[in-house]
Design an enzyme around this catalytic site. Structure first.
Site, short mmCIF file in Angstrom:
data_model
loop_
_atom_site.label_atom_id
_atom_site.label_comp_id
_atom_site.label_asym_id
_atom_site.label_seq_id
_atom_site.Cartn_x
_atom_site.Cartn_y
_atom_site.Cartn_z
N LEU A 1 -7.68 7.73 0.71
CA LEU A 1 -8.48 6.51 0.88
C LEU A 1 -7.67 5.30 0.41
CD1 LEU A 1 -12.00 7.67 -0.38
CD2 LEU A 1 -10.78 8.22 1.73
N ALA A 2 -7.48 4.38 1.32
CA ALA A 2 -6.60 3.25 0.99
C ALA A 2 -7.00 2.00 1.76
CB ALA A 2 -5.15 3.62 1.31
N ALA A 3 -8.30 1.83 1.97
CA ALA A 3 -8.72 0.69 2.79
C ALA A 3 -8.92 -0.59 1.98
CB ALA A 3 -10.01 1.03 3.55
N ARG B 1 -7.13 -7.57 -7.44
CA ARG B 1 -6.58 -7.89 -8.76
C ARG B 1 -5.05 -7.89 -8.79
NH1 ARG B 1 -9.84 -3.80 -12.29
NH2 ARG B 1 -10.40 -2.98 -10.25
N GLY C 1 -17.77 1.60 1.16
CA GLY C 1 -17.82 2.62 0.12
C GLY C 1 -16.97 3.83 0.45
N THR C 2 -16.74 4.64 -0.60
CA THR C 2 -15.84 5.80 -0.43
C THR C 2 -16.41 6.83 0.55
OG1 THR C 2 -16.81 6.64 -2.48
CG2 THR C 2 -14.67 5.58 -2.66
N ASN D 1 -14.86 10.86 -13.37
CA ASN D 1 -14.45 11.28 -12.03
C ASN D 1 -13.13 10.60 -11.68
OD1 ASN D 1 -14.29 11.91 -9.30
ND2 ASN D 1 -15.73 10.29 -8.69
N TYR E 1 36.16 -14.71 10.38
CA TYR E 1 35.08 -15.42 11.08
C TYR E 1 35.59 -16.77 11.55
CZ TYR E 1 30.31 -17.27 11.72
OH TYR E 1 29.16 -17.80 12.22
#
Ligand code: UD1
Ligand code: CA
Length: 460
Positions: free
Chosen positions: A9-11, A16, A80-81, A172, A390
């Protein structure tokens, strides 16, 4: 039994971080943050990986586009997750067994801990197994509510927790192993009647208990592993821990780090045994360093292949270079992309090279620029030599044959070729090819005016 898939999950944006870059793409020890849990999932056996992206989903996809086993599921609105997982399940259609669910912002999670999680999940025959940790300061996390027999009953979020629940120190991690069929059957039952009006993935724990589907938990041995990175202070803290792990492995494999706290090695960099690394060195990207090398302080190496017994002296900077055995470089040398140094080459202080092949035993000991050049074997490049590669529009090549001696302060105006075993006199500007075995000299003849300085002072 091991798992074959993982959802990450990385949406979220990661407000911060105060950054224009989405949180999970910030780098730690040479990997984007999301790359760390991804690697842990792989180690635990998951070879199909679905990343749930939302904020800057295009950049996230782009970052991992080279890996065909990673798919992106789009969660346009972050509800939400639980919602994030439901947005991604269709990507795992046809798959059964269990799936790991991870967060993109926990870079310290290890494959070994995920393996413990899946082992427990299998042994318990659970529908849901959650990774937990005991924290001195559990504030902010969801709490693990257990019954009097110690069985997990549900997870309650900080904002929804009663004072008694807030006193629970087991939290958790947001990392789970779940049975796919259980997920598919019950994800639709999640509601958003809670303090944050979000679909909580954590409610599946209560559902598994109510359905007698089996719910288990594993407590992480090291609570650091579940640490989420939310701001740049935590980013630096996590990066330090990752570097410590990398450095520990290097030392155990026979590399001497004079001060491991001041040695910065990216994930994936390989270093051979008996190599000594002094403080302040930075080894980045796709870099390999051989055995028996010495890297003096403040050497920076990016995307290079360095063979055995190479000596990199203080303050040298190397990128996309290939260096063979027994070469010595620096102090303060700059090897730019395409520098290829064969064995026993010596590059001294304030020498810059770019797109150069230098043959065995050749030397450029001081104050030199070599660009777009082919230098043969046993060539001496004198102090202050410049390849003028050059012309303002295009780059041109300089070719210097084997055994050539280039005196000090020589300019080689490319395109130009110097034949083998020739000698270029000091101060020469070479504008035409030099045949082999020849002397090239191009200087304004010197005139001495006797007594000139005496006369000048008489006139004054
Ligand atoms: C979540 C857990 C909490 C746990 C904590 C651990 C829930 C309801 N709570 O809380 O119990 O202690 O993680 O860090 O799951 N994400 C999405 N889409 C969304 C929401 C989140 O992809 O709609 C991603 C975020 O980018 C992040 C991860 O899910 O990577 C966790 O989200 P976050 O908002 O940090 O969850 P917490 O509220 O901290
Ligand atoms: Ca969070």
């Amino acid at each position: 039994m091991s798992v074959s898939a993982a959802l990450i999950l990385a949406a979220g944006k990661g407000t911060r971080m105060k950054s224009s870059l989405v949180k999970v793409l910030h780098e730690l020890a040479g990997r984007p943050m999301l790359g760390w849990p991804l690697a842990a999932a792989r180690e635990a056996g998951a070879d199909q990986i679905v990343v749930v992206a939302g904020h800057q989903a295009d950049q996230v996809q782009e970052c991992f586009s080279a890996d065909t086993h990673i798919r992106i599921a789009l969660q346009e609105e972050q509800l939400g997750t639980g919602h994030a997982v439901s947005c991604s399940l269709s990507q795992l259609d046809g798959l059964t067994g269990s799936v790991l669910i991870l967060c993109g912002d926990t870079p310290l999670l290890t494959g070994a801990t995920l393996q413990r999680l899946t082992d427990e999940h299998t042994a318990a025959g659970a529908a849901v197994t959650v990774l937990t940790a005991k924290l001195d300061r559990p504030f902010g996390y969801g709490r693990i509510v257990r019954d009097s027999e110690g069985r997990v009953r549900r997870i309650v979020e900080q904002k929804d927790a009663s004072p008694e629940e807030q006193a629970i120190d087991e939290v958790n991690s947001g990392i789970y192993c779940m049975d796919l069929n259980f997920l598919r059957a019950h994800i639709g039952r999640l509601g958003s009647e809670n303090a944050q009006n979000e679909y909580y993935l954590t409610d599946l724990v209560g559902i598994a208990v109510a359905e007698h589907a089996g719910c288990s938990a594993v407590v992480a041995d090291d609570s650091d592993e579940i640490m989420g990175v939310n701001d740049r202070v935590q980013l630096a803290h996590a990066a330090r821990i990752l570097r410590k792990r990398i450095n520990l492995q290097l030392m155990l494999s026979g590399v001497t780090l004079v001060d491991p706290d001041q040695t910065y090695v990216d994930a994936g960099v390989r270093v051979g045994s008996d190599t000594v690394i002094w403080p302040g060195c930075v080894l980045r990207g796709n870099t390999t360093i051989g055995s028996g090398c010495e890297l003096e302080s403040n050497v920076q190496v990016t995307d290079c292949t360095i063979a055995d017994r190479v000596h990199l002296k203080v303050g040298s900077v190397l990128s996309e270079a290939q260096v063979s055995e027994d070469v010595s470089i620096g102090p303060m040398a700059h090897l730019r992309p395409g520098s290829v140094l064969q064995a026993h080459v010596k590059i001294g202080n304030f020498v810059e090279t770019k797109k150069v092949v230098m043959g065995v035993g050749s030397k450029a000991s001081h104050l030199t620029y070599l660009g777009d050049a082919e230098v043969g074997k046993e060539v001496n490049i004198g102090c202050g030599t410049i390849t003028c590669n050059y012309d303002g529009k295009r780059k041109h090549k300089t070719v210097i044959g084997d055994g050539v001696f280039v005196g000090s302060d020589v300019q080689l105006v490319a395109p130009v070729t110097v034949g083998a075993n020739s000698l270029i006199a000091a101060g020469t500007t070479v504008t035409r090819d030099v045949p082999p075995d020849s002397l090239a000299i191009a200087r304004t003849p010197q005139v001495n005016k006797d007594g000139w300085c005496l006369k000048k002072s008489e006139n004054a």
